[in-house]
Scaffold this motif. Structure first.
Motif, PDB file in Angstrom:
ATOM      1  N   ASN A  49      46.089 -33.587   6.678  1.00  0.00           N
ATOM      2  CA  ASN A  49      44.681 -33.476   7.050  1.00  0.00           C
ATOM      3  C   ASN A  49      43.850 -34.692   6.647  1.00  0.00           C
ATOM      4  OD1 ASN A  49      45.167 -30.838   8.014  1.00  0.00           O
ATOM      5  ND2 ASN A  49      44.939 -30.024   5.952  1.00  0.00           N
ATOM      6  N   ARG A  53      39.336 -38.273  11.687  1.00  0.00           N
ATOM      7  CA  ARG A  53      39.075 -37.324  12.766  1.00  0.00           C
ATOM      8  C   ARG A  53      38.910 -38.024  14.102  1.00  0.00           C
ATOM      9  NH1 ARG A  53      35.628 -33.213  11.698  1.00  0.00           N
ATOM     10  NH2 ARG A  53      35.281 -33.207  13.968  1.00  0.00           N
ATOM     11  N   ASP A  99      31.875 -31.539  17.858  1.00  0.00           N
ATOM     12  CA  ASP A  99      31.480 -30.864  16.613  1.00  0.00           C
ATOM     13  C   ASP A  99      30.449 -29.779  16.887  1.00  0.00           C
ATOM     14  OD1 ASP A  99      33.113 -32.192  14.736  1.00  0.00           O
ATOM     15  OD2 ASP A  99      31.798 -33.939  14.816  1.00  0.00           O
ATOM     16  N   TYR A 137      41.213 -30.639  18.071  1.00  0.00           N
ATOM     17  CA  TYR A 137      40.148 -31.607  17.773  1.00  0.00           C
ATOM     18  C   TYR A 137      39.851 -31.600  16.273  1.00  0.00           C
ATOM     19  CZ  TYR A 137      35.547 -33.649  17.227  1.00  0.00           C
ATOM     20  OH  TYR A 137      34.494 -34.414  16.778  1.00  0.00           O
ATOM     21  N   ASP A 138      39.833 -30.407  15.684  1.00  0.00           N
ATOM     22  CA  ASP A 138      39.538 -30.298  14.256  1.00  0.00           C
ATOM     23  C   ASP A 138      40.331 -29.128  13.670  1.00  0.00           C
ATOM     24  OD1 ASP A 138      38.547 -30.148  11.716  1.00  0.00           O
ATOM     25  OD2 ASP A 138      36.454 -29.842  12.288  1.00  0.00           O
ATOM     26  N   LYS A 140      41.214 -28.504  10.792  1.00  0.00           N
ATOM     27  CA  LYS A 140      40.775 -28.079   9.460  1.00  0.00           C
ATOM     28  C   LYS A 140      39.700 -26.997   9.545  1.00  0.00           C
ATOM     29  CE  LYS A 140      39.372 -29.968   4.980  1.00  0.00           C
ATOM     30  NZ  LYS A 140      39.022 -31.205   4.235  1.00  0.00           N
ATOM     31  N   HIS A 141      38.916 -27.007  10.624  1.00  0.00           N
ATOM     32  CA  HIS A 141      37.777 -26.089  10.711  1.00  0.00           C
ATOM     33  C   HIS A 141      37.776 -25.184  11.935  1.00  0.00           C
ATOM     34  CE1 HIS A 141      36.171 -29.461   8.159  1.00  0.00           C
ATOM     35  NE2 HIS A 141      35.861 -28.417   7.420  1.00  0.00           N
TER      36      HIS A 141
END
Length: 223
Positions: A49, A53, A99, A137-138, A140-141
């Motif tokens: 991770n 990004r 985001d 895309y992300d 982690k979240h």
């Protein structure tokens, strides 16, 4: 369903670290998705991770240049039509900031033209598919929300944009509240042994770890 109720359901299922670890062990044993996800992470370049990004522009180029949508559609058997994939691909290019999860997940609404036996044509939603795409895309979240996770958590409300947003908030709150679960995951000899059998490393995102813990029915623990 609001995020507080979703968190309650997560905690009912994953009431302690032992249960969390058992469900992940089960997933590694009976399902190939973790292997697929790790292969994707490695190919993209995520490393514990710490990879820088994607920018929104980089993610758009990645999706277009790799036929990524077709790959997700095939592997996860989401059965989107070719026209649906084309519509989503075009809409993805119009997103300014990934985001902004509300706007990003919105493009998966009424995006998949489907013709019924009576000849009627309806544009169906593809929110489950959308959570998978935005996960990369992300990772982690952005969590994954599909029919299996919904069933295992007893989420019976319609799959819609609001649920995707509330689930994302709930998943991030769960990770933050139970940070020790994820720390122990990386320190677990049991998990390490399961991964070693499959020639896999322990390089997973928070949301993939949570997905492994939520994906399998609890009655499979007897396997």
């Amino acid at each position: 369903m609001d995020q507080e109720r979703i968190i309650e359901k997560m905690e009912e299922r994953l009431s302690n670290y032992k249960k969390f670890e058992q469900m992940i062990q089960l997933h590694l044993r009976v399902n190939y998705f973790s292997f697929v996800y790790q292969s994707f992470y490695n190919q993209i370049g995520y490393d514990n991770n710490e990879k820088k990004r994607f920018t929104s522009n980089e993610f758009q180029k990645f999706v277009i240049n790799t036929n990524f949508l077709d790959l997700i559609n095939e592997i996860y058997r989401t059965r989107l039509s070719k026209k649906g994939i084309k519509i989503i691909s075009e809409r993805l290019q119009e997103v300014e900031h990934f985001d902004d999860y509300y706007n990003a997940i919105s493009i998966f609404e009424a995006c998949n033209p489907t013709k019924y036996a009576n000849g009627n044509l309806k544009s169906k939603n593809a929110f489950s598919f959308g959570t998978k795409v935005l996960h990369f895309y992300d990772p982690k979240h952005n969590p994954i929300l599909d029919s299996e996770v919904r069933k295992n958590l007893g989420i019976k409300v319609e799959m819609n944009k609001s649920l995707c947003i509330e689930f994302r908030e709930a998943a991030n709150s769960f990770v933050k509240k139970h940070r020790d679960y994820f720390d122990k995951f990386y320190e677990s000899d049991t998990i390490a042994q399961e991964l070693e059998k499959r020639h896999m490393n322990i390089n997973f995102s928070n949301m993939e770890i949570l997905d492994m813990a939520l994906y399998e029915p609890e009655n499979k623990l007897t396997i």
